[in-house]
Design an enzyme around this catalytic site. Sequence first.
Site, PDB file in Angstrom:
ATOM      1  N   ASP A 106       0.791  -1.143  -0.079  1.00 52.30           N
ATOM      2  CA  ASP A 106      -0.164   0.080  -0.056  1.00 52.30           C
ATOM      3  C   ASP A 106       0.772   1.271  -0.013  1.00 52.30           C
ATOM      4  OD1 ASP A 106      -3.027   1.001   0.682  1.00 52.30           O
ATOM      5  OD2 ASP A 106      -1.339   2.308   1.916  1.00 52.30           O
ATOM      6  N   TYR A 123       3.078   9.722  -0.646  1.00 52.23           N
ATOM      7  CA  TYR A 123       4.196   9.316   0.373  1.00 52.23           C
ATOM      8  C   TYR A 123       5.592   9.377  -0.306  1.00 52.23           C
ATOM      9  CZ  TYR A 123       0.230   6.500   2.350  1.00 52.23           C
ATOM     10  OH  TYR A 123      -0.947   6.207   2.867  1.00 52.23           O
ATOM     11  N   LYS A 171      -2.409   5.800  -4.513  1.00 57.13           N
ATOM     12  CA  LYS A 171      -3.540   6.578  -4.339  1.00 57.13           C
ATOM     13  C   LYS A 171      -3.421   8.034  -4.865  1.00 57.13           C
ATOM     14  CE  LYS A 171      -3.605   4.569   0.264  1.00 57.13           C
ATOM     15  NZ  LYS A 171      -2.338   4.702   0.718  1.00 57.13           N
ATOM     16  N   HIS A 187      -7.398   9.491  -2.118  1.00 58.76           N
ATOM     17  CA  HIS A 187      -6.791   9.501  -1.048  1.00 58.76           C
ATOM     18  C   HIS A 187      -7.663  10.206   0.291  1.00 58.76           C
ATOM     19  CE1 HIS A 187      -2.523   9.345   0.848  1.00 58.76           C
ATOM     20  NE2 HIS A 187      -3.143   8.957   1.779  1.00 58.76           N
TER      21      HIS A 187
HETATM   22  P1  NDP Z   1       0.817   1.541  11.880  1.00 61.31           P
HETATM   23  O1  NDP Z   1      -0.456   1.405  12.759  1.00 61.31           O
HETATM   24  O2  NDP Z   1       0.770   0.443  10.953  1.00 61.31           O
HETATM   25  O3  NDP Z   1       1.886   1.814  12.876  1.00 61.31           O
HETATM   26  C1  NDP Z   1       3.230   1.962  12.343  1.00 61.31           C
HETATM   27  C2  NDP Z   1       4.216   2.079  13.676  1.00 61.31           C
HETATM   28  O4  NDP Z   1       4.178   0.836  14.440  1.00 61.31           O
HETATM   29  C3  NDP Z   1       5.591   2.412  13.228  1.00 61.31           C
HETATM   30  O5  NDP Z   1       6.201   3.301  14.142  1.00 61.31           O
HETATM   31  C4  NDP Z   1       6.290   1.077  13.513  1.00 61.31           C
HETATM   32  O6  NDP Z   1       7.557   1.277  13.871  1.00 61.31           O
HETATM   33  C5  NDP Z   1       5.579   0.360  14.724  1.00 61.31           C
HETATM   34  N1  NDP Z   1       5.597  -0.997  14.413  1.00 61.31           N
HETATM   35  C6  NDP Z   1       5.151  -1.872  13.286  1.00 61.31           C
HETATM   36  N2  NDP Z   1       5.116  -3.101  13.806  1.00 61.31           N
HETATM   37  C7  NDP Z   1       5.492  -3.271  15.042  1.00 61.31           C
HETATM   38  C8  NDP Z   1       5.502  -4.047  15.931  1.00 61.31           C
HETATM   39  N3  NDP Z   1       5.356  -5.481  15.702  1.00 61.31           N
HETATM   40  N4  NDP Z   1       6.094  -4.011  17.269  1.00 61.31           N
HETATM   41  C9  NDP Z   1       6.149  -2.619  17.785  1.00 61.31           C
HETATM   42  N5  NDP Z   1       5.916  -1.628  16.923  1.00 61.31           N
HETATM   43  C10 NDP Z   1       5.653  -1.740  15.591  1.00 61.31           C
HETATM   44  O7  NDP Z   1       0.558   2.843  11.232  1.00 61.31           O
HETATM   45  P2  NDP Z   1       0.632   3.764   9.622  1.00 61.31           P
HETATM   46  O8  NDP Z   1       0.116   5.053   9.967  1.00 61.31           O
HETATM   47  O9  NDP Z   1       1.899   3.472   9.167  1.00 61.31           O
HETATM   48  O10 NDP Z   1      -0.566   2.572   8.958  1.00 61.31           O
HETATM   49  C11 NDP Z   1      -0.286   1.599   8.253  1.00 61.31           C
HETATM   50  C12 NDP Z   1      -0.360   2.170   6.630  1.00 61.31           C
HETATM   51  O11 NDP Z   1      -1.697   2.452   6.480  1.00 61.31           O
HETATM   52  C13 NDP Z   1       0.463   3.203   6.244  1.00 61.31           C
HETATM   53  O12 NDP Z   1       1.953   2.797   6.212  1.00 61.31           O
HETATM   54  C14 NDP Z   1      -0.111   3.378   4.921  1.00 61.31           C
HETATM   55  O13 NDP Z   1       0.102   2.532   3.972  1.00 61.31           O
HETATM   56  C15 NDP Z   1      -1.596   3.326   5.309  1.00 61.31           C
HETATM   57  N6  NDP Z   1      -2.131   4.644   5.728  1.00 61.31           N
HETATM   58  C16 NDP Z   1      -3.142   5.460   5.173  1.00 61.31           C
HETATM   59  C17 NDP Z   1      -3.651   6.578   5.324  1.00 61.31           C
HETATM   60  C18 NDP Z   1      -4.642   7.358   4.649  1.00 61.31           C
HETATM   61  O14 NDP Z   1      -4.676   8.380   4.671  1.00 61.31           O
HETATM   62  N7  NDP Z   1      -5.237   6.304   3.625  1.00 61.31           N
HETATM   63  C19 NDP Z   1      -3.031   7.219   6.485  1.00 61.31           C
HETATM   64  C20 NDP Z   1      -2.208   6.522   7.361  1.00 61.31           C
HETATM   65  C21 NDP Z   1      -1.572   5.245   7.011  1.00 61.31           C
HETATM   66  P3  NDP Z   1       8.988   0.849  12.699  1.00 61.31           P
HETATM   67  O15 NDP Z   1       8.720   1.305  11.343  1.00 61.31           O
HETATM   68  O16 NDP Z   1      10.009   1.736  13.477  1.00 61.31           O
HETATM   69  O17 NDP Z   1       8.921  -0.808  13.246  1.00 61.31           O
END
Ligand code: NDP
Length: 283
Positions: A44, A49, A74, A107
Amino acid sequence: MQKVTLNNGVEMPLLGFGVWQIPDAEECEQAVYDALIAGYRLIDTAAAYENEEAVGRAIIRSGVPREEIFVTTKLWVQDAGFERAKIAFDKSLDRLQLDYIDLYLIHQPFGDIYGSWRAMEELYAQGKVKAIGVSNFQMDRLVDLICHNDIVPVVNQIETHPFYHQLESEKIMKEYNIQMESWGPLAQGKNNIFQNEILVTLANKHQKSVAQVILRWLTQRGIVVIPKSVHKERIIENFRIFDFELSQDDMDAISTLDTNTSLFPSKNNPNIVKQFANWKFDI
Ligand code: NDP
């Protein structure tokens, strides 16, 4: 990999990998490569991004056949409108080095989304995109889009996590046969989610991590999840969620965490709407 069937018959993996907030090209390429090698088949990304090129390179480098991978990207607000959306789509395709996209989403529900949607209907008819959908659409906007257009979105990607279950939206989307997809499934780590007592108890019970419990809870609800991580061990951890099952009691325990409130700025706030209108990217 478990899949869901979208309202146009296309199959989409239930678990994928998100790449928001990985601006560094090398880091993003490596993360997507690690995810594909770990077994993820849904990636995704988004024009906004600014990492579509890195995603495209990782796909090629992985050697995984294109037809096995489900790619979502998006359309950003600055490219809303019939003509602009078509140009923006072609640019995304070029950056990703692909000749079709599996899922193209509006988006944000701002700007000329009706023009955008008609452009997306055209791209769909031409076979350049296998499915079209939306993101961040509240239910009134979603139903209005459906009522005034031909194609019903296949997906609405919205904030959904243990503190915001989106039950009302889920019910309405089911009525229209729109697949719910969670963004921010781990609440981006907010509210001390990984130390939450209820989630830690469930993690200990199942000998799993808190992240795995959350992702299992969402997928057991039939919601597509796309957790993001730049750490290989977490990428692998987040993929291993189909070898255990939460009981109804476990699901009920997580239900108590719902605050029915977003953890992010409201899309109903006029200042936020203005901010999004002015949020431009070099894309
Ligand atoms: P998430 O809820 O996926 O959280 C990501 C965070 O959690 C990062 O800081 C990561 O740290 C940490 N993390 C991931 N796995 C673990 C684990 N197993 N244990 C501990 N910490 C963990 O947030 P996102 O906002 O990134 O959401 C996921 C995806 O959704 C985005 O990447 C994007 O593709 C989409 N999205 C879409 C939006 C929209 O407007 N349509 C808005 C926001 C997100 P680290 O990377 O340091 O491991």
